[in-house]
Design a protein around this motif. Structure first.
Motif, PDB file in Angstrom:
ATOM      1  N   ARG A 118       0.842  -1.201   0.000  1.00  0.00           N
ATOM      2  CA  ARG A 118       0.000   0.000   0.000  1.00  0.00           C
ATOM      3  C   ARG A 118       0.882   1.259   0.000  1.00  0.00           C
TER       4      ARG A 118
ATOM      5  N   VAL B  97      -9.040  -4.431  -2.654  1.00  0.00           N
ATOM      6  CA  VAL B  97      -7.638  -4.039  -2.389  1.00  0.00           C
ATOM      7  C   VAL B  97      -6.668  -4.938  -3.150  1.00  0.00           C
TER       8      VAL B  97
ATOM      9  N   LEU C 127      -4.130  -3.500  -5.937  1.00  0.00           N
ATOM     10  CA  LEU C 127      -2.656  -3.603  -5.798  1.00  0.00           C
ATOM     11  C   LEU C 127      -2.066  -4.420  -6.950  1.00  0.00           C
TER      12      LEU C 127
ATOM     13  N   ASN D 283      -5.853   7.177  -0.631  1.00  0.00           N
ATOM     14  CA  ASN D 283      -6.234   5.793  -0.380  1.00  0.00           C
ATOM     15  C   ASN D 283      -6.271   5.091  -1.732  1.00  0.00           C
TER      16      ASN D 283
ATOM     17  N   THR E 132       1.416   3.506  -3.312  1.00  0.00           N
ATOM     18  CA  THR E 132       0.825   4.853  -3.195  1.00  0.00           C
ATOM     19  C   THR E 132       1.883   5.913  -3.462  1.00  0.00           C
TER      20      THR E 132
END
Length: 897
Positions: free
Chosen positions: A44, A130, A134, A64, A48
């Motif tokens: 994450r 998620v 990803l 997010n 990000t």
């Protein structure tokens, strides 16, 4: 920052071969791995940060990752930023269908770049899954940040790993083997930064046992000075048993792109290293050739005067020692030099081949050390060697003859001197003055007998003088003592002749007054004297030394001896007749009562002396038989040695000639590949080496012949010298032929010539090689070029001949021919390429500094350049500036200037 717009231009050329296979493997997203919360947290944060590093160029960012990409707008914007391309216009509606359409546009764009998406759908992204989000971002990172990485023929993940390994190799405690555990202690991140920006990090102060500090240091420096955002937390990495590989790869790829400018310098340094390594190796080969040539020429220079020394020795023992020294030279000292000479030619040919293949000028040895100079010196050595051996053998024959003659002279002189002992006093006495008539007559008869004996000795004196004369003509070392003794004998002989004549005259004056004495005494004396002289001659002949060189000569002596023995019965009859005369004298004296006054007045030869000498002759005959038979046995042994040597020589000689012809045939035929020919030749070489024991056995037989002093051999036309030369030529020829094939293989591999082309080249070459010598003259070579379709003027042909025959030998070898046929089609390093590489290292300056060389090149090659580069003298020169342009052109000779 990475120019993704420039990268996109390369992506337009992207091929979906091996790289697509890699993408398909990486896109197989392992959902189970993401169940690990630590890994999901690392991904994450890393993904990000990576997305924001590109989105900020468009003035936005995400907070997010699974929420901010759900409507597809920022996802499409991210793809436009990193690809430099425009995507279809997004839909601005808020409904679910609008969001799915936008995400599908993004996924379609990703697929258009050759990426096969597996298990990732637009609905899952819109729903904020998620794992799928990803996985999608990791696919984007692979395609646009990692896939195009290429290092030394490896790409993508393997290329990035190899790049990390190359960059961190010099650093202690750093061993990059993967993208997880190898990075936990933080030293690898610091090493990457220090390698490219050493002023930013004090690497020596870092400790392996403090990973958090190490990681934070690297992350902070990268963010502050390299514009690489912090994508990981040090504590997350340290506290995780196995950090997430994708997060580490994403972060490390940012370092790779940040330092991609330094990759050009590394490539340039690699090119220079390659060129310098070739040059250093060639220089080492040149130095080895010069040293080996100097040592060999020096040995020849020292050896020739020794072989040309013709100072004779006085004795056989000294000359035999010279012959033994010469044998040691042939067996021990010369063979290693033959190998050195052969190796020297091989090294020279290999060096020239390597220079041609690396586009370097041909090697010209220093003056006097050319291969032709060594061959000339070697020819002089062999000429001196042949003359020296002939001289040694002739000298030994001469000394052997001299020793025999000297011993014969001494024996004959001793016998003569023994005979003449007391003769002067006998001839000068005046006994006839007081003698009676009978005594005077006896004295006269005795004198006549002496004169007969004296005449019989005339031949012996002449023989002694003739032997002395021959000893003088053959330069006998003790000739002065021989001459003195001969002179004394001759003077004494003349004196004896004069005294004999004087005594005869004195006796004849009184002869008329004396009566004749008993006729029997006179007859005895007359017959005893020649018989006695015959026995003395026989004894002398039976004890005479002899020297023979073959069976025929000794058989001749045996025949003569048998003829002599056949005369012994007649001689014995004569002895008995002479002894009968003396017996008759005794009988008459006893019968008539005559008292003899003493021995025979006419001679000193007594019956006892005749019997004694006859017994001596009888003893000497079997001794002579034995000596002749022993010599016959020795000559038969010598004849056996001749036959034994001849039997081997008559096999080895034709074998060597046959092998020479077979090697010549193999070298010009086109049977199989070059490797097949090389294997065939090496098998031939092994069979030749395995034949060496037979040569050694023949050398042993030849040594036995020389030790037996055998100088001729009617059973063979081959001499050991001929066979030695043939053997040495055979070894040299097979080694040289193997070297030529090896050089052809080097040329083929370096030039990229196919086997069919080589066969075509060989067929053309053999067709115009009319003499089948493996070389063509200039006219045949011109005809060969014309047959290939070339229209040549005189100037162009002269230029080509300068390439294929740089030494102006007038002949073109097959190696030179294939070099010429392939040299125009091969991509080789040039002086301009090396100059361009140096210019990259120098940062586009016209000069380079020692510090820059030491930073970019390995230590030994950096020092090699520094030692050979001249100071730069241009208008922009600074202290310590070095001229890399003149250095680069010098590497390739003036032809590249």
């Amino acid at each position: 920052m990475v120019d993704y717009h420039a990268a996109n231009n390369q992506n337009q050329q992207y091929s979906s071969g091996g790289s697509q296979m890699y993408m398909e493997q990486e896109n197989d997203w392992d959902r189970d791995l993401l169940l690990d919360p630590a890994w999901e947290k690392q991904q994450r944060k890393t993904f990000t940060a990576w997305c924001n590093s590109h989105l900020r160029k468009a003035g936005t960012q995400i907070e997010n990752i699974e929420e901010d990409f759900r409507d597809g707008l920022k996802l499409m914007l991210l793809l436009e930023v990193i690809s430099g391309e425009r995507l279809p216009k997004p839909e601005r509606g808020k409904m679910r269908v609008h969001k799915i359409n936008n995400v599908n546009k993004a996924l379609d764009f990703i697929a258009s770049k050759g990426v096969k998406l597996v298990s990732i759908g637009a609905e899952e992204i819109v729903d904020g899954n998620v794992k799928m989000t990803l996985g999608m971002i990791w696919t984007i990172i692979l395609r646009f940040a990692i896939q195009d990485i290429s290092v030394e023929e490896t790409s993508a993940k393997e290329g990035l790993l190899l790049w990390c390994q190359r960059k961190t190799a010099p650093y202690k405690n750093v061993n990059v083997q993967n993208f997880h555990i190898s990075w936990k202690d933080g030293l690898a991140f610091n090493a990457l930064i220090h390698r490219h920006r050493p002023e930013l990090i004090d690497y020596e102060k870092l400790r392996k046992d403090d990973p958090v500090t190490n990681l934070n240091n690297a992350f902070e420096v990268a963010e502050k000075y390299l514009d690489i955002p912090k994508m990981l937390d040090a504590e997350d990495i340290v506290n995780t048993a196995r950090p997430d590989e994708k997060a580490i790869m994403t972060y490390v790829s940012s370092f790779y792109h940040a330092f991609s400018g330094a990759q050009k310098a590394e490539t340039a340094a690699n090119r220079i290293c390659k060129v310098l390594a070739v040059n250093q190796e060639n220089e080492h080969l040149m130095e080895d050739y010069e040293k080996l040539a100097s040592d060999l020429l020096e040995w020849i220079r020292r050896t020739i005067p020794w072989l040309e020394n013709r100072a004779p020795e006085k004795t056989m023992a000294e000359m035999q020692q010279k012959l033994e020294d010469f044998r040691d030279y042939r067996r021990v000292h010369k063979p290693p030099k033959v190998q050195e000479k052969c190796q020297l030619e091989i090294n020279f040919n290999t060096l020239q081949t390597k220079l041609r293949l690396s586009n370097r000028p041909a090697f010209m040895p220093s003056e006097g050390r050319m291969v032709s100079d060594i061959n000339s010196a070697w020819h002089n050595l062999e000429g001196a060697e042949k003359g020296y051996e002939e001289w040694l053998l002739n000298e030994i024959r001469r000394l052997e003859r001299l020793d025999h003659l000297a011993e014969k002279f001494r024996q004959k002189a001793t016998i003569h001197e023994s005979w003449t002992a007391g003769k002067e006093s006998m001839l000068t006495q005046k006994d006839y003055e007081t003698a009676s008539l009978s005594e005077v007559k006896a004295l006269l008869k005795k004198h006549e007998a002496f004169e007969s004996d004296l005449a019989a000795h005339q031949d012996r004196v002449e023989q002694i003088a003739a032997i002395a004369q021959e000893l003088n003509e053959l330069d006998y070392y003790d000739a002065p003592s021989v001459n003195a003794r001969c002179q004394k004998i001759c003077e004494q002989w003349d004196l004896l002749g004069s005294l004999t004549q004087s005594r005869r005259e004195s006796l004849e004056r009184t002869e008329k007054q004396l009566e004749s004495i008993d006729g029997l005494y006179l007859e005895y004396a007359k017959r005893a004297a020649p018989f006695n002289n015959w026995m003395e001659g026989a004894m002398e002949d039976l004890q005479d030394m002899f020297i023979v060189h073959n069976i025929e000569e000794i058989q001749g002596l045996i025949t003569a001896h048998e003829q002599f023995k056949s005369t012994l019965p007649e001689a014995n009859k004569e002895r008995e007749s002479i002894q009968a005369i003396q017996a008759e004298v005794q009988k008459i004296a006893r019968y008539n009562g005559i008292k003899l006054s003493g021995n025979n007045p006419y001679t000193s030869i007594t019956p006892e002396s005749i019997d004694s000498k006859w017994d001596k002759v009888q003893q000497l005959v079997p001794q002579r038989d034995k000596a002749l038979q022993e010599e016959l046995g020795r000559q038969q042994s010598n004849d056996h040695l001749r036959r034994q040597f001849a039997n081997q020589a008559n096999v080895i000689g034709p074998w060597i000639q046959n092998k020479m012809e077979e090697i010549g045939r193999i070298s010009i035929e086109m049977n199989g590949t070059l490797e097949d020919q090389l294997t065939h030749l090496r098998q031939y070489e092994q069979s030749i080496i395995e034949y060496k024991p037979k040569i050694d056995q023949l050398e042993g037989d030849y040594q036995l012949i020389q030790e037996a002093l055998i100088f001729d051999n009617k059973y063979t036309a081959y001499t050991m010298e001929h066979l030695r030369v043939g053997w040495e030529q055979l070894l040299t020829t097979i080694a040289r032929t193997i070297n030529e094939i090896e050089n052809q293989i080097l040329t083929r591999d370096a030039k990229g010539i196919s086997q069919e082309q080589l066969h075509e080249y060989r067929a053309s070459f053999n067709h115009f090689d009319k003499k089948r010598t493996g070389m063509m003259d200039s006219d045949d070579f011109r005809a060969l070029l014309i047959s290939t379709g070339n229209s040549l003027g005189d100037a162009e042909f002269a230029r080509i001949m300068g390439i294929v025959d740089p030494n102006n030998s007038g002949a073109v070898t097959f190696q030179a021919f294939i070099d010429f046929m392939s040299r125009e089609t091969t991509d080789t390093d040039t002086a301009d390429q090396v100059i361009a590489s140096f210019k990259i290292l120098a940062g586009d300056k016209n000069y380079i500094t020692a510090e820059e060389l030491r930073r970019e090149l390995p230590p030994d090659q950096a020092e090699y350049c520094i030692a050979r580069m001249a100071p730069y003298s241009g208008p922009d020169a600074v202290p310590g500036a070095l001229d890399y342009m003149s250095f680069s052109t010098a590497l390739y000779g003036e032809s590249d200037l």
